[in-house]
Design a protein around this motif. Sequence first.
Motif, short mmCIF file in Angstrom:
data_model
loop_
_atom_site.label_atom_id
_atom_site.label_comp_id
_atom_site.label_asym_id
_atom_site.label_seq_id
_atom_site.Cartn_x
_atom_site.Cartn_y
_atom_site.Cartn_z
N LEU A 71 18.24 13.48 -34.89
CA LEU A 71 19.20 12.74 -34.81
C LEU A 71 18.74 11.31 -34.36
O LEU A 71 19.37 10.39 -35.04
CB LEU A 71 20.14 13.11 -33.58
CG LEU A 71 21.11 12.31 -32.89
CD1 LEU A 71 22.15 12.39 -34.16
CD2 LEU A 71 21.80 12.61 -31.66
N VAL A 72 17.86 11.17 -33.59
CA VAL A 72 17.26 9.89 -33.32
C VAL A 72 16.65 9.16 -34.64
O VAL A 72 16.95 7.81 -34.99
CB VAL A 72 15.96 9.91 -32.45
CG1 VAL A 72 15.02 8.72 -32.35
CG2 VAL A 72 16.26 10.39 -31.05
N LYS A 129 22.25 -3.63 -33.10
CA LYS A 129 21.60 -3.28 -34.29
C LYS A 129 20.16 -2.65 -33.99
O LYS A 129 19.66 -3.23 -32.92
CB LYS A 129 21.64 -4.69 -35.22
CG LYS A 129 20.89 -5.65 -34.99
CD LYS A 129 21.09 -6.94 -35.79
CE LYS A 129 20.37 -6.72 -37.27
NZ LYS A 129 20.48 -7.73 -38.01
N PRO A 130 19.49 -2.06 -34.87
CA PRO A 130 18.13 -1.65 -34.69
C PRO A 130 17.10 -2.94 -34.66
O PRO A 130 17.31 -3.90 -35.53
CB PRO A 130 17.93 -0.64 -35.84
CG PRO A 130 18.78 -1.14 -36.86
CD PRO A 130 19.87 -1.76 -36.18
N LYS A 176 16.45 5.90 -27.66
CA LYS A 176 16.46 5.43 -28.99
C LYS A 176 15.55 4.43 -29.43
O LYS A 176 15.48 3.46 -30.26
CB LYS A 176 17.90 4.94 -29.63
CG LYS A 176 18.29 3.85 -28.80
CD LYS A 176 19.74 3.42 -29.01
CE LYS A 176 19.99 3.02 -30.45
NZ LYS A 176 21.29 2.48 -30.76
N ARG A 187 17.83 9.53 -37.66
CA ARG A 187 19.04 9.13 -38.44
C ARG A 187 19.71 7.88 -37.95
O ARG A 187 20.28 7.12 -38.59
CB ARG A 187 20.13 10.22 -38.30
CG ARG A 187 19.68 11.62 -39.43
CD ARG A 187 20.99 12.07 -39.58
NE ARG A 187 21.62 12.72 -38.51
CZ ARG A 187 21.46 13.80 -38.03
NH1 ARG A 187 20.36 14.72 -38.41
NH2 ARG A 187 22.05 14.13 -36.67
N GLN A 188 19.79 7.85 -36.62
CA GLN A 188 20.04 6.53 -35.75
C GLN A 188 19.27 5.26 -35.93
O GLN A 188 19.61 4.26 -35.23
CB GLN A 188 20.40 6.97 -34.30
CG GLN A 188 21.37 7.85 -34.15
CD GLN A 188 21.72 8.09 -32.68
OE1 GLN A 188 20.58 8.10 -32.00
NE2 GLN A 188 22.82 8.71 -32.26
N GLN A 189 18.27 5.34 -36.72
CA GLN A 189 17.18 4.09 -36.71
C GLN A 189 16.81 3.79 -35.42
O GLN A 189 17.24 2.88 -34.84
CB GLN A 189 17.75 2.89 -37.73
CG GLN A 189 17.95 3.26 -39.04
CD GLN A 189 18.17 1.82 -39.98
OE1 GLN A 189 19.37 1.24 -39.64
NE2 GLN A 189 17.43 1.25 -40.59
N PRO A 190 15.66 4.43 -34.98
CA PRO A 190 15.28 3.88 -33.70
C PRO A 190 14.62 2.48 -33.72
O PRO A 190 14.17 2.05 -34.68
CB PRO A 190 14.17 5.16 -33.22
CG PRO A 190 13.67 5.34 -34.78
CD PRO A 190 14.91 5.33 -35.57
#
Length: 511
Positions: free
Chosen positions: A41-42, A226-227, A291, A44-47
């Motif tokens: 999950l992390v 945003k990342p 994240k 996919r969320q662009q850490p």
Amino acid sequence: MYPIVLSLAALMCWQEPVAGQSGPQSGPQAPPSSQADSASLVSRQQPNVLFIFLDDYGWRDCGFMGSDFYETPHLDKLARGGMVFTDAYAGAANCAPSRACLLSGQYTPRHEIYNVGTEARGNPKYRKLQHIPGTDTLSTDVITWAQVAQDAGYETATIGKWHLSDDPLPYGFDFNFAGTHSGSPPKGYFPPHPKAPGLGDAPADEYLTDRLTDESIAFIDRNQSKPWLLYLTHFAVHTPLQAKASLTQKYEQKTKGELHDHAVMAAMIQSVDDGVGKIVAALRERNLTHKTAIVFTSDNGGYGPATSMAPLKGYKGTYYEGGIREPFFVNWPGVVQPGTKCAAPISNVDLYPTFCDIIGADLPTGQPCDGVSLMPLLRGELASMENGLADRALFWHFPAYLQSYARTDQQRDVLFRSRPCTIMRVGNWKLHEYFEDGGLELYNLKNDPGEQTNLAESHPARRDELHARMQQWRSDIDAPVPTEPNLKYDANADAKARLSKSRKNKRRKAG
């Protein structure tokens, strides 16, 4: 061969024992399914990526690496919460070439930054060969990991020391604070800071390390939607040694350790650690902890006159272990299992492909990368050694000279911290080759981490095997080897200066 690789992986990475356990785990622990799901999950969320990069910070200058005087509780906590790499290396033994290796993922013969500056260093009468000058600027043709992150949708920043060009912005950074071509703090750690971007308004009593911390938190605040990738590249603990008076006084009153005892260095280190604590608290308050991947290391060995890397030999500027081995950890909740250690030899060239994996981006096509991704190790996968870490060689190539400073007791000769050389490590074996005299030094780091016993004559087969591999690498990468004589060299003056300096050192030590 495959089963042997797996067994090596099991020996190289392990989990630290905790209360209630009978002892160390036998190998890296695969994450439980819930952790694996969290890791996916992390990813996919662009850490976010917080990369803390210190200057001249030695292998043992943290509490988690064994300092008995310096205090680093915030770094220690992060290290306990992630994976510590015990055999992590810089790409070079001094600032600029190490940083070029880091940003490019390439060894020095590729980017051609060999030293700080391109001028010959040291007295010309003592240099037997003409050095290879190289360049002092990282080519803008090199695609850095910051540019890869930009293309992947990340907001990027470099805060602090840059040292690779006049301006870091063309190299993939959206924001630059204080970064110039200078390798030292701009006129020290207190104002004024001439020509350092963003520091023109510095209050008279502001400590530079504290300001870089505050700017880092401000960058995080501006980019919560945003990342982001933040390269926090502290000037600390590079000279000049300057610290806040209150902290210096604290350490002057503290009982000295057997390993470390320098009050100003300790105070500088605490300022860095205090700042790390503030940034981590800011991440927690903004619900960003889970994240954000935090990576921590340094650019070369510690400053010899003020610190010690014992039992390692050497310090900044030497290619013995103390000059290139660094503290290193990765803290990434949900991905990296807390309390783990890894003894696999790694280098800062490995951070390029690792960052690409963290942010979910591909390496640039057509651009050589000498590193390998550490993600299999970070995830605790037994098959991690499939990427070649078990038998790969790490290389350092320095076709130049770096003169001595106040300390000379842990280098090959008293006049230069390093003369032209190539160094390699494969497994537990490390080979040095010095071009002026053809000298070869061979060490087994497992039995002799302090590089005290040269095995080149007693282990000729191993020496020749590694030397052949080193020569082949130089040929493959087109590494320049200095061969042209320096016409100003004076062998008698060189020998006389070595003898005189050695005698002075003995008298100083005896007195």
